[in-house]
Design a protein around this motif. Sequence first.
Motif, PDB file in Angstrom:
ATOM      1  N   CYS A  16       6.744  68.027  11.765  1.00  0.00           N
ATOM      2  CA  CYS A  16       5.511  67.549  12.396  1.00  0.00           C
ATOM      3  C   CYS A  16       5.721  67.286  13.895  1.00  0.00           C
ATOM      4  N   PRO A  17       4.813  67.765  14.758  1.00  0.00           N
ATOM      5  CA  PRO A  17       4.905  67.456  16.197  1.00  0.00           C
ATOM      6  C   PRO A  17       4.465  66.005  16.441  1.00  0.00           C
ATOM      7  N   LEU A  18       5.320  65.099  15.972  1.00  0.00           N
ATOM      8  CA  LEU A  18       4.922  63.691  15.850  1.00  0.00           C
ATOM      9  C   LEU A  18       4.587  63.039  17.191  1.00  0.00           C
ATOM     10  N   GLU A  19       5.493  63.193  18.175  1.00  0.00           N
ATOM     11  CA  GLU A  19       5.272  62.482  19.441  1.00  0.00           C
ATOM     12  C   GLU A  19       3.998  62.980  20.115  1.00  0.00           C
ATOM     13  N   LYS A  20       3.795  64.266  20.083  1.00  0.00           N
ATOM     14  CA  LYS A  20       2.585  64.835  20.696  1.00  0.00           C
ATOM     15  C   LYS A  20       1.325  64.295  20.003  1.00  0.00           C
ATOM     16  N   LEU A  21       1.352  64.288  18.677  1.00  0.00           N
ATOM     17  CA  LEU A  21       0.170  63.815  17.946  1.00  0.00           C
ATOM     18  C   LEU A  21      -0.087  62.339  18.214  1.00  0.00           C
ATOM     19  N   LYS A  22       0.996  61.551  18.309  1.00  0.00           N
ATOM     20  CA  LYS A  22       0.814  60.120  18.591  1.00  0.00           C
ATOM     21  C   LYS A  22       0.163  59.929  19.964  1.00  0.00           C
ATOM     22  N   THR A  23       0.604  60.708  20.939  1.00  0.00           N
ATOM     23  CA  THR A  23       0.007  60.614  22.282  1.00  0.00           C
ATOM     24  C   THR A  23      -1.479  60.982  22.221  1.00  0.00           C
ATOM     25  N   VAL A  24      -1.771  62.079  21.528  1.00  0.00           N
ATOM     26  CA  VAL A  24      -3.164  62.524  21.408  1.00  0.00           C
ATOM     27  C   VAL A  24      -4.004  61.430  20.747  1.00  0.00           C
ATOM     28  N   ILE A  25      -3.501  60.888  19.639  1.00  0.00           N
ATOM     29  CA  ILE A  25      -4.272  59.891  18.876  1.00  0.00           C
ATOM     30  C   ILE A  25      -4.531  58.652  19.744  1.00  0.00           C
ATOM     31  N   LYS A  26      -3.496  58.192  20.433  1.00  0.00           N
ATOM     32  CA  LYS A  26      -3.669  56.984  21.267  1.00  0.00           C
ATOM     33  C   LYS A  26      -4.693  57.238  22.362  1.00  0.00           C
ATOM     34  N   ARG A  27      -4.646  58.423  22.949  1.00  0.00           N
ATOM     35  CA  ARG A  27      -5.615  58.701  24.025  1.00  0.00           C
ATOM     36  C   ARG A  27      -7.032  58.866  23.473  1.00  0.00           C
ATOM     37  N   ILE A  28      -7.164  59.451  22.304  1.00  0.00           N
ATOM     38  CA  ILE A  28      -8.522  59.582  21.737  1.00  0.00           C
ATOM     39  C   ILE A  28      -9.064  58.206  21.356  1.00  0.00           C
ATOM     40  N   TYR A  83       3.309  60.014   7.980  1.00  0.00           N
ATOM     41  CA  TYR A  83       1.935  59.536   7.767  1.00  0.00           C
ATOM     42  C   TYR A  83       1.787  58.100   8.307  1.00  0.00           C
ATOM     43  N   ARG A  84       2.810  57.299   8.082  1.00  0.00           N
ATOM     44  CA  ARG A  84       2.735  55.896   8.515  1.00  0.00           C
ATOM     45  C   ARG A  84       2.662  55.802  10.036  1.00  0.00           C
ATOM     46  N   GLU A  85       3.525  56.561  10.712  1.00  0.00           N
ATOM     47  CA  GLU A  85       3.527  56.489  12.190  1.00  0.00           C
ATOM     48  C   GLU A  85       2.208  56.966  12.780  1.00  0.00           C
ATOM     49  N   LEU A  86       1.639  57.997  12.166  1.00  0.00           N
ATOM     50  CA  LEU A  86       0.363  58.518  12.674  1.00  0.00           C
ATOM     51  C   LEU A  86      -0.764  57.515  12.425  1.00  0.00           C
ATOM     52  N   LYS A  87      -0.663  56.803  11.315  1.00  0.00           N
ATOM     53  CA  LYS A  87      -1.669  55.765  11.008  1.00  0.00           C
ATOM     54  C   LYS A  87      -1.544  54.630  12.012  1.00  0.00           C
ATOM     55  N   GLN A  88      -0.290  54.246  12.247  1.00  0.00           N
ATOM     56  CA  GLN A  88      -0.073  53.151  13.209  1.00  0.00           C
ATOM     57  C   GLN A  88      -0.538  53.521  14.611  1.00  0.00           C
ATOM     58  N   ALA A  89      -0.460  54.813  14.938  1.00  0.00           N
ATOM     59  CA  ALA A  89      -0.922  55.253  16.261  1.00  0.00           C
ATOM     60  C   ALA A  89      -2.443  55.190  16.366  1.00  0.00           C
ATOM     61  N   GLY A  90      -3.145  55.139  15.191  1.00  0.00           N
ATOM     62  CA  GLY A  90      -4.598  54.987  15.258  1.00  0.00           C
ATOM     63  C   GLY A  90      -5.411  55.966  14.429  1.00  0.00           C
ATOM     64  N   ALA A  91      -4.734  56.863  13.673  1.00  0.00           N
ATOM     65  CA  ALA A  91      -5.507  57.790  12.821  1.00  0.00           C
ATOM     66  C   ALA A  91      -6.193  56.999  11.703  1.00  0.00           C
ATOM     67  N   ASP A  92      -7.383  57.432  11.314  1.00  0.00           N
ATOM     68  CA  ASP A  92      -8.175  56.686  10.325  1.00  0.00           C
ATOM     69  C   ASP A  92      -8.255  57.368   8.964  1.00  0.00           C
ATOM     70  N   ARG A  93      -8.340  58.686   9.001  1.00  0.00           N
ATOM     71  CA  ARG A  93      -8.649  59.427   7.769  1.00  0.00           C
ATOM     72  C   ARG A  93      -7.765  60.669   7.688  1.00  0.00           C
ATOM     73  N   PHE A  94      -7.677  61.247   6.481  1.00  0.00           N
ATOM     74  CA  PHE A  94      -6.807  62.417   6.307  1.00  0.00           C
ATOM     75  C   PHE A  94      -7.418  63.359   5.273  1.00  0.00           C
ATOM     76  N   LEU A  95      -7.568  64.600   5.667  1.00  0.00           N
ATOM     77  CA  LEU A  95      -8.035  65.618   4.715  1.00  0.00           C
ATOM     78  C   LEU A  95      -6.855  66.442   4.238  1.00  0.00           C
ATOM     79  N   LEU A  96      -6.701  66.538   2.935  1.00  0.00           N
ATOM     80  CA  LEU A  96      -5.649  67.364   2.351  1.00  0.00           C
ATOM     81  C   LEU A  96      -6.220  67.949   1.063  1.00  0.00           C
ATOM     82  N   ARG A  97      -6.813  69.122   1.189  1.00  0.00           N
ATOM     83  CA  ARG A  97      -7.397  69.714  -0.018  1.00  0.00           C
ATOM     84  C   ARG A  97      -6.308  69.948  -1.056  1.00  0.00           C
ATOM     85  N   HIS A  98      -6.621  69.699  -2.321  1.00  0.00           N
ATOM     86  CA  HIS A  98      -5.602  69.985  -3.345  1.00  0.00           C
ATOM     87  C   HIS A  98      -5.623  71.474  -3.718  1.00  0.00           C
ATOM     88  N   GLU A  99      -6.672  72.180  -3.338  1.00  0.00           N
ATOM     89  CA  GLU A  99      -6.846  73.645  -3.463  1.00  0.00           C
ATOM     90  C   GLU A  99      -7.150  74.121  -4.878  1.00  0.00           C
TER      91      GLU A  99
END
Length: 349
Positions: free
Chosen positions: A116-128, A147-163
């Motif tokens: 996961c491009p974690l640091e980049k996503l955290k920066t994006v989430i914090k800025r959004i 998942y935890r770090e992204l949540k802590q950065a500010g993400a609210d919801r997650f889509l993961l289709r089971h297919e």
Amino acid sequence: MNPYYSILTKAEDTGNLSAGEIKNLLDPPSSKEENELFKAADRVRQYYMGDEIWLRGIIEFSNKCSRNCIYCGLRAQNTKKWRYEMTVDEIVNTSKLIASLEIGTVVLQSGEYRSCPLEKLKTVIKRIKEIDLAITLSIGEYPRDIYRELKQAGADRFLLRHETADPDLYEELHPGYKIKDRINALKILKEEGYEVGCGFMVGLPGQTLDILAKDVLLCKDIEADMVGIGPFIPHPDTILKDEKQGDFQMTLRLLAAIRLVCRDVHLPATTAMATIDEFGREKAWQAGANVVMPTATPKPYRQAYELYPDKKCLEDSVEHCRGCLEMRILSVGRKVGIGQGGSYKKKKK
Ligand code: 5AD
Ligand code: SF4
């Protein structure tokens, strides 16, 4: 009473159906019964979700993917594809555009990376988060700590289709992966505090009514906040290129069944439904759906995010789609939801 109507009444009154009863619901004897199914789902939608249709602006920020889902145009082995990844500024600026159109949620979607491009996503989430937007991630399966770090950065919801809920079909479609890991990822996301969305494709080769009934029950079991479904559309660069596309009416019946069984979930009228039927979204909103997800991905990236071919509205800017969708929403007697439109679960029982 017509046996179809007795199951439909039970569905509308309680939402508690067996797999066998769901199968019956999905197979109405005539278009008269089918219409009654849609009307019942529309009433349940009205009761639990009201008349708002919620807009979610999608940014397909990268089409890089390490997986090889056999139905998908972005599968890693498709070397014909030009691979892109938007910059932090491009993603944040597109989010600002979404907010300026009074759309309260941004969905950040990509293929699944090897790591996961974690640091980049955290920066994006914090800025959004400096803008007033709910953030939904749709980036695939990762371990709990990600998942935890992204949540802590500010993400609210997650889509993961089971297919697909069927273990064998799941493995055929996703070589090397198992449905139990997918379901476990959804469980972890819930435990980490996300609102979660599952979902599946309709009309996959090898899919039966029994499997589709299991899909509906799995959405209920997971206690999903949102469920996204759409017809399977064969992609020319995959081995499924000559298979039949999913049936529109069957997809609509499944939407209705999910509304009846899962009650208060957010249900989008998906772009795939609009792609195979000119009035796909309007029909979906009248059969249980209450969400729509316009694409905000800028050119030239959006053309390269080709999960399936001939995607609807591919050439239309998100500004154009905002206006067009509002007209379509008003045309079915509904209104645009203003705000973030979070989970309705347990708001009204
Ligand atoms: N047809 C329809 N939907 C597809 N998806 C991927 N490939 C296809 C296809 N060929 C869906 C999957 C995935 C979502 C992002 O797009 O359900 O979860
Ligand atoms: Fe990758 Fe998603 Fe396509 Fe699977 S469906 S190949 S994970 S982009």
